[in-house]
Design a protein around this motif. Structure first.
Motif, PDB file in Angstrom:
ATOM      1  N   VAL A 178       8.035  38.505   5.689  1.00 53.90           N
ATOM      2  CA  VAL A 178       7.269  37.218   5.639  1.00 53.90           C
ATOM      3  C   VAL A 178       6.748  37.048   4.184  1.00 53.90           C
ATOM      4  O   VAL A 178       6.763  35.902   3.720  1.00 53.90           O
ATOM      5  N   LEU A 179       6.387  38.194   3.351  1.00 53.29           N
ATOM      6  CA  LEU A 179       5.798  37.824   2.208  1.00 53.29           C
ATOM      7  C   LEU A 179       6.482  38.537   0.917  1.00 53.29           C
ATOM      8  O   LEU A 179       6.867  38.036  -0.074  1.00 53.29           O
ATOM      9  N   ALA A 180       6.492  39.707   1.017  1.00 53.65           N
ATOM     10  CA  ALA A 180       7.020  40.583  -0.254  1.00 53.65           C
ATOM     11  C   ALA A 180       8.404  40.211  -0.612  1.00 53.65           C
ATOM     12  O   ALA A 180       8.751  39.990  -1.595  1.00 53.65           O
ATOM     13  N   PHE A 181       9.463  40.083   0.595  1.00 53.43           N
ATOM     14  CA  PHE A 181      10.856  39.839   0.268  1.00 53.43           C
ATOM     15  C   PHE A 181      10.806  38.338  -0.226  1.00 53.43           C
ATOM     16  O   PHE A 181      11.364  38.013  -1.451  1.00 53.43           O
ATOM     17  N   PRO A 182      10.530  37.211   0.424  1.00 53.80           N
ATOM     18  CA  PRO A 182      10.764  35.982   0.294  1.00 53.80           C
ATOM     19  C   PRO A 182      10.074  35.449  -1.096  1.00 53.80           C
ATOM     20  O   PRO A 182      10.455  34.813  -1.810  1.00 53.80           O
ATOM     21  N   VAL A 183       8.719  35.832  -1.083  1.00 57.36           N
ATOM     22  CA  VAL A 183       7.903  35.322  -2.117  1.00 57.36           C
ATOM     23  C   VAL A 183       8.269  36.229  -3.473  1.00 57.36           C
ATOM     24  O   VAL A 183       8.450  35.708  -4.537  1.00 57.36           O
ATOM     25  N   GLY A 184       8.577  37.410  -3.259  1.00 59.41           N
ATOM     26  CA  GLY A 184       9.349  38.185  -4.557  1.00 59.41           C
ATOM     27  C   GLY A 184      10.461  37.689  -5.190  1.00 59.41           C
ATOM     28  O   GLY A 184      10.531  37.388  -6.355  1.00 59.41           O
ATOM     29  N   VAL A 185      11.552  37.319  -4.137  1.00 57.99           N
ATOM     30  CA  VAL A 185      12.674  36.835  -4.889  1.00 57.99           C
ATOM     31  C   VAL A 185      12.540  35.601  -5.187  1.00 57.99           C
ATOM     32  O   VAL A 185      13.179  35.122  -6.202  1.00 57.99           O
ATOM     33  N   PHE A 186      11.870  34.555  -4.648  1.00 64.13           N
ATOM     34  CA  PHE A 186      11.341  33.247  -5.107  1.00 64.13           C
ATOM     35  C   PHE A 186      10.713  33.297  -6.403  1.00 64.13           C
ATOM     36  O   PHE A 186      11.044  32.519  -7.263  1.00 64.13           O
ATOM     37  N   VAL A 187       9.764  34.240  -6.779  1.00 67.34           N
ATOM     38  CA  VAL A 187       9.045  34.242  -7.947  1.00 67.34           C
ATOM     39  C   VAL A 187      10.120  34.588  -9.104  1.00 67.34           C
ATOM     40  O   VAL A 187      10.210  34.007 -10.089  1.00 67.34           O
ATOM     41  N   VAL A 188      10.862  35.696  -8.956  1.00 66.57           N
ATOM     42  CA  VAL A 188      11.791  35.927  -9.748  1.00 66.57           C
ATOM     43  C   VAL A 188      12.879  34.923  -9.960  1.00 66.57           C
ATOM     44  O   VAL A 188      12.990  34.625 -11.377  1.00 66.57           O
ATOM     45  N   THR A 189      13.396  34.287  -9.134  1.00 66.26           N
ATOM     46  CA  THR A 189      14.303  33.075  -9.234  1.00 66.26           C
ATOM     47  C   THR A 189      13.711  31.902 -10.188  1.00 66.26           C
ATOM     48  O   THR A 189      14.580  31.681 -10.885  1.00 66.26           O
ATOM     49  N   MET A 190      12.790  31.544  -9.480  1.00 70.30           N
ATOM     50  CA  MET A 190      12.315  30.240 -10.071  1.00 70.30           C
ATOM     51  C   MET A 190      11.485  30.457 -11.506  1.00 70.30           C
ATOM     52  O   MET A 190      11.742  29.749 -12.277  1.00 70.30           O
ATOM     53  N   PHE A 191      10.708  31.821 -11.495  1.00 67.37           N
ATOM     54  CA  PHE A 191      10.189  31.823 -12.907  1.00 67.37           C
ATOM     55  C   PHE A 191      11.321  31.817 -14.063  1.00 67.37           C
ATOM     56  O   PHE A 191      11.278  31.250 -15.111  1.00 67.37           O
ATOM     57  N   SER A 243      14.451  31.055 -14.130  1.00 74.47           N
ATOM     58  CA  SER A 243      15.270  29.807 -14.008  1.00 74.47           C
ATOM     59  C   SER A 243      14.586  28.867 -14.973  1.00 74.47           C
ATOM     60  O   SER A 243      15.192  28.171 -15.833  1.00 74.47           O
ATOM     61  N   ILE A 244      13.285  28.627 -14.559  1.00 76.73           N
ATOM     62  CA  ILE A 244      12.459  27.565 -15.408  1.00 76.73           C
ATOM     63  C   ILE A 244      12.132  28.061 -16.813  1.00 76.73           C
ATOM     64  O   ILE A 244      12.156  27.733 -17.929  1.00 76.73           O
ATOM     65  N   TYR A 245      12.039  29.299 -17.119  1.00 82.85           N
ATOM     66  CA  TYR A 245      11.864  29.969 -18.244  1.00 82.85           C
ATOM     67  C   TYR A 245      13.112  29.903 -19.368  1.00 82.85           C
ATOM     68  O   TYR A 245      12.675  29.568 -20.358  1.00 82.85           O
ATOM     69  N   ILE A 246      14.068  29.992 -18.710  1.00 81.39           N
ATOM     70  CA  ILE A 246      15.574  29.785 -19.522  1.00 81.39           C
ATOM     71  C   ILE A 246      15.524  28.521 -19.780  1.00 81.39           C
ATOM     72  O   ILE A 246      16.128  28.118 -20.829  1.00 81.39           O
ATOM     73  N   TYR A 247      15.241  27.527 -18.907  1.00 80.20           N
ATOM     74  CA  TYR A 247      15.364  25.919 -19.187  1.00 80.20           C
ATOM     75  C   TYR A 247      14.440  25.668 -20.071  1.00 80.20           C
ATOM     76  O   TYR A 247      14.591  25.125 -21.199  1.00 80.20           O
ATOM     77  N   ASP A 248      13.030  26.014 -20.066  1.00 85.13           N
ATOM     78  CA  ASP A 248      11.868  25.677 -21.031  1.00 85.13           C
ATOM     79  C   ASP A 248      10.845  26.565 -20.573  1.00 85.13           C
ATOM     80  O   ASP A 248      10.015  26.328 -19.782  1.00 85.13           O
ATOM     81  N   ARG A 249      10.484  27.448 -21.375  1.00 81.54           N
ATOM     82  CA  ARG A 249       9.441  28.559 -21.152  1.00 81.54           C
ATOM     83  C   ARG A 249       8.153  27.834 -20.931  1.00 81.54           C
ATOM     84  O   ARG A 249       7.263  28.343 -20.359  1.00 81.54           O
ATOM     85  N   LEU A 281       7.170  25.447 -19.596  1.00 79.43           N
ATOM     86  CA  LEU A 281       6.909  24.734 -18.308  1.00 79.43           C
ATOM     87  C   LEU A 281       6.205  25.844 -17.302  1.00 79.43           C
ATOM     88  O   LEU A 281       5.623  25.520 -16.428  1.00 79.43           O
ATOM     89  N   VAL A 282       6.494  27.141 -17.579  1.00 78.75           N
ATOM     90  CA  VAL A 282       5.905  28.122 -16.752  1.00 78.75           C
ATOM     91  C   VAL A 282       5.081  29.381 -17.472  1.00 78.75           C
ATOM     92  O   VAL A 282       4.311  29.846 -16.804  1.00 78.75           O
ATOM     93  N   TYR A 283       5.457  29.537 -18.637  1.00 77.35           N
ATOM     94  CA  TYR A 283       4.956  30.644 -19.291  1.00 77.35           C
ATOM     95  C   TYR A 283       4.651  30.294 -20.811  1.00 77.35           C
ATOM     96  O   TYR A 283       5.607  30.819 -21.731  1.00 77.35           O
ATOM     97  N   PRO A 284       3.725  29.274 -21.105  1.00 78.05           N
ATOM     98  CA  PRO A 284       3.897  29.005 -22.612  1.00 78.05           C
ATOM     99  C   PRO A 284       3.374  30.197 -23.585  1.00 78.05           C
ATOM    100  O   PRO A 284       2.950  31.197 -23.298  1.00 78.05           O
ATOM    101  N   LYS A 285       4.064  29.810 -24.673  1.00 78.84           N
ATOM    102  CA  LYS A 285       4.331  31.008 -25.775  1.00 78.84           C
ATOM    103  C   LYS A 285       3.057  31.353 -26.148  1.00 78.84           C
ATOM    104  O   LYS A 285       2.779  32.919 -26.698  1.00 78.84           O
ATOM    105  N   LEU A 286       1.913  30.677 -25.975  1.00 80.85           N
ATOM    106  CA  LEU A 286       0.488  31.119 -26.133  1.00 80.85           C
ATOM    107  C   LEU A 286       0.029  32.321 -25.557  1.00 80.85           C
ATOM    108  O   LEU A 286      -0.640  33.244 -25.869  1.00 80.85           O
ATOM    109  N   LEU A 287       0.942  32.327 -24.332  1.00 77.89           N
ATOM    110  CA  LEU A 287       0.482  33.773 -23.298  1.00 77.89           C
ATOM    111  C   LEU A 287       0.960  34.862 -23.899  1.00 77.89           C
ATOM    112  O   LEU A 287       0.318  35.938 -23.731  1.00 77.89           O
ATOM    113  N   ASP A 288       1.803  34.945 -24.877  1.00 79.09           N
ATOM    114  CA  ASP A 288       2.287  36.148 -25.499  1.00 79.09           C
ATOM    115  C   ASP A 288       1.127  36.887 -26.392  1.00 79.09           C
ATOM    116  O   ASP A 288       1.202  38.065 -26.552  1.00 79.09           O
TER     117      ASP A 288
END
Length: 179
Positions: free
Chosen positions: A45-58, A60-66, A68-75
């Motif tokens: 219920v949690l580890a697999f679906p949430v884990g795959v979701f996080v990797v996939t979404m993060f 995908s969005i990061y490649i499109y425009d980082r 939007l999910v992980y601003p360069k400031l966080l580096d």
């Protein structure tokens, strides 16, 4: 956090199994079965679906425009290895776990209901944080109108349910062919 809790339960289950091996205690056996059921439920219920979701979404969005999910400031605050620990390593570890340990999935309706409940509670938590602080946890949400946010949240809930089903099918494929 979900992955850490899940793998902590896995370690506890394995240790308990080793410690009770050869022991005839019915109570210990009953407690071990409960622990195994908890481990399997959290995986399904949690580890697999949430884990795959996080990797996939993060990523995908990061490649499109980082931004939007992980601003360069966080580096400046979060090293690259920790970012990968949170957003990359989840997938191979959960796949290795699925391949090495058979997990009993709940009934499909119960599993999907639990995944939906988690998704809705998490979305409400994200909205509550915005309500209290005025800042969206995920910068992507700043760029969406209220109507689009609703569609986005509904789509996220559907996607995570699809990942639940993928996990169920993959688990059944891996372990049914082993018999």
């Amino acid at each position: 956090v979900i992955q850490a809790v899940f793998f902590g339960i896995c370690v506890l289950t394995d240790l308990s199994s080793l410690l009770t091996k050869g022991n005839d205690s019915q109570e210990q056996e009953r407690q071990l079965k409960k622990l195994i059921s908890l481990r399997d439920w959290v995986m399904a219920v949690l580890a697999f679906p949430v884990g795959v979701f996080v990797v996939t979404m993060f990523w995908s969005i990061y490649i499109y425009d980082r931004e939007l999910v992980y601003p360069k400031l966080l580096d400046n605050f979060i090293p690259a290895w920790l970012n990968h620990g949170m957003h990359t390593t989840v997938l191979p570890f959960v796949l290795i776990e699925m391949r090495t340990t058979h997990h009993q999935y709940p009934s499909r309706s119960c599993g999907l209901a639990a995944v939906c409940t988690f998704a809705v509670v998490y979305i409400l938590w994200v909205c509550w944080i915005h309500h209290v602080t005025g800042v969206w946890v995920y910068p992507l949400l700043e760029h969406l109108s209220p109507g689009v946010k609703i569609i986005f949240f509904a789509a996220v809930t559907v996607i995570i349910n699809i990942f639940y089903l993928v996990g169920e099918v993959l688990n059944n494929y891996i372990w049914d062919t082993q018999k």
